[in-house]
Design a protein around this motif. Structure first.
Motif, short mmCIF file in Angstrom:
data_model
loop_
_atom_site.label_atom_id
_atom_site.label_comp_id
_atom_site.label_asym_id
_atom_site.label_seq_id
_atom_site.Cartn_x
_atom_site.Cartn_y
_atom_site.Cartn_z
N VAL A 62 1.08 -1.00 -0.28
CA VAL A 62 -0.15 0.25 0.11
C VAL A 62 0.66 0.82 -0.04
O VAL A 62 1.56 1.69 1.05
N GLY A 63 0.78 1.83 -1.24
CA GLY A 63 1.12 3.28 -1.46
C GLY A 63 0.50 4.65 -0.40
O GLY A 63 -0.69 5.06 -0.48
N PHE A 64 0.83 5.66 -1.28
CA PHE A 64 0.01 6.96 -0.68
C PHE A 64 -1.20 7.27 -1.54
O PHE A 64 -1.64 7.86 -1.58
N ASP A 65 -1.22 6.47 -2.66
CA ASP A 65 -1.46 6.79 -4.19
C ASP A 65 -3.43 6.20 -3.46
O ASP A 65 -4.05 6.46 -3.51
N THR A 66 -3.53 5.13 -2.76
CA THR A 66 -3.94 4.66 -2.30
C THR A 66 -4.27 4.72 -0.59
O THR A 66 -5.24 4.81 -0.61
N LEU A 67 -3.65 5.00 -0.19
CA LEU A 67 -3.73 5.64 1.25
C LEU A 67 -4.76 7.51 1.39
O LEU A 67 -5.86 7.31 1.40
N ASN A 68 -4.53 7.92 0.33
CA ASN A 68 -4.68 9.46 -0.46
C ASN A 68 -6.94 8.95 -1.30
O ASN A 68 -7.51 9.32 -0.50
N TYR A 69 -6.54 8.16 -2.19
CA TYR A 69 -7.64 7.19 -2.56
C TYR A 69 -8.70 6.88 -1.84
O TYR A 69 -9.92 6.93 -1.07
N ALA A 70 -8.05 6.14 -0.60
CA ALA A 70 -9.74 5.58 0.73
C ALA A 70 -9.70 5.86 2.32
O ALA A 70 -11.09 6.52 2.11
N ARG A 71 -8.85 7.71 1.89
CA ARG A 71 -9.28 8.51 2.99
C ARG A 71 -10.81 9.19 2.55
O ARG A 71 -11.55 9.82 2.77
#
Length: 241
Positions: A62-71
């Motif tokens: 899991v990278g920052f792209d997935t983190l931001n999308y999930a948020r």
């Protein structure tokens, strides 16, 4: 799972192998060896907001792209630290290293870690102080699991609760108990919005899960789950430190 009424329509399959480990246990400790590193996960279109999303990487998927999308697409975002801190050497044995993951810690409502993982990220004199250091990054709740010693729930206001583990003599396979703890915590919290009771449910479910392997971990009477959860709730306590 679908036969039991669980919605799996959002499950996406990838070509190739997923992350795999070889796990060996010695008493309460375990050794992980990386057999296969899986693909990095990528977000995909979600039509509407989801009440709760849990990010549970096991080895840097899991990278920052997935983190931001999930948020952006969740009301409540939960994170397990384990897969963000793992690395290996030539021997393929998994070790923990401290990494710069403040964006994860600041954007999640709940952060879950084992005691070892938490101390790697936020070393302090006591485990309660470690949890409070993690909270300072932005989360509302921190849960630190400690095996047979139970777990620690710390809220944003600084209050800390010891949640005991349920004594269980029929331990067959402890693998995944921490994941089951956090999954059942999230399900209970979503229903009642009581973090303390959710912790009791999580501890109860985790204690039942170690009695089996695979899908058998989830075969037990609902009444037994809540009997254990009630015991945990009554035996939990406020702690300082």
């Amino acid at each position: 799972m679908s036969r039991h009424g669980i919605d799996v329509s959002g499950v996406k399959e990838f070509d190739g192998l997923t992350t795999r480990f070889r796990i060996s246990y010695r008493g309460d400790s375990r050794k992980l060896e990386l057999v296969q590193r899986g693909q990095r996960l990528k977000p995909y279109d979600i039509q509407s907001s989801i009440r709760i999303i849990h990010l549970g990487p096991v080895f840097m998927e899991v990278g920052f792209d997935t983190l931001n999308y999930a948020r952006r697409h969740s009301e409540f975002l939960s994170l397990d630290l384990q897969g963000l801190l793992r690395t290996t050497g030539q021997d393929r044995v998994v070790r923990l290293v401290r990494r710069s993951i403040d964006p994860f810690l600041s954007k999640c409502n709940l952060v879950k870690a084992t005691e070892e993982e938490a101390r790697v990220m936020a070393p302090a004199a006591t485990v309660v102080a470690t949890a409070r250091r993690l909270l300072h990054k932005g989360a509302q709740y921190v849960i630190i699991t400690r095996g047979r010693s139970g777990s620690l729930l710390v809220k944003k206001d600084g209050s800390a609760f010891h949640i005991p583990s349920v004594p269980e003599s029929e331990v067959v396979d402890p693998t995944g108990a921490g994941d089951i703890f956090i999954g059942s915590w999230l399900a209970a919290f979503s229903s009642v919005r009581d973090a303390f009771w959710a912790g009791a449910v999580g501890a109860a479910f985790a204690s039942l899960s170690v009695r089996g392997i695979g899908a058998s971990k989830f075969r037990f009477a609902r009444r037994e789950l809540f009997r254990r959860a009630s015991w945990v709730y009554k035996n939990s306590r406020l702690v300082s430190g």
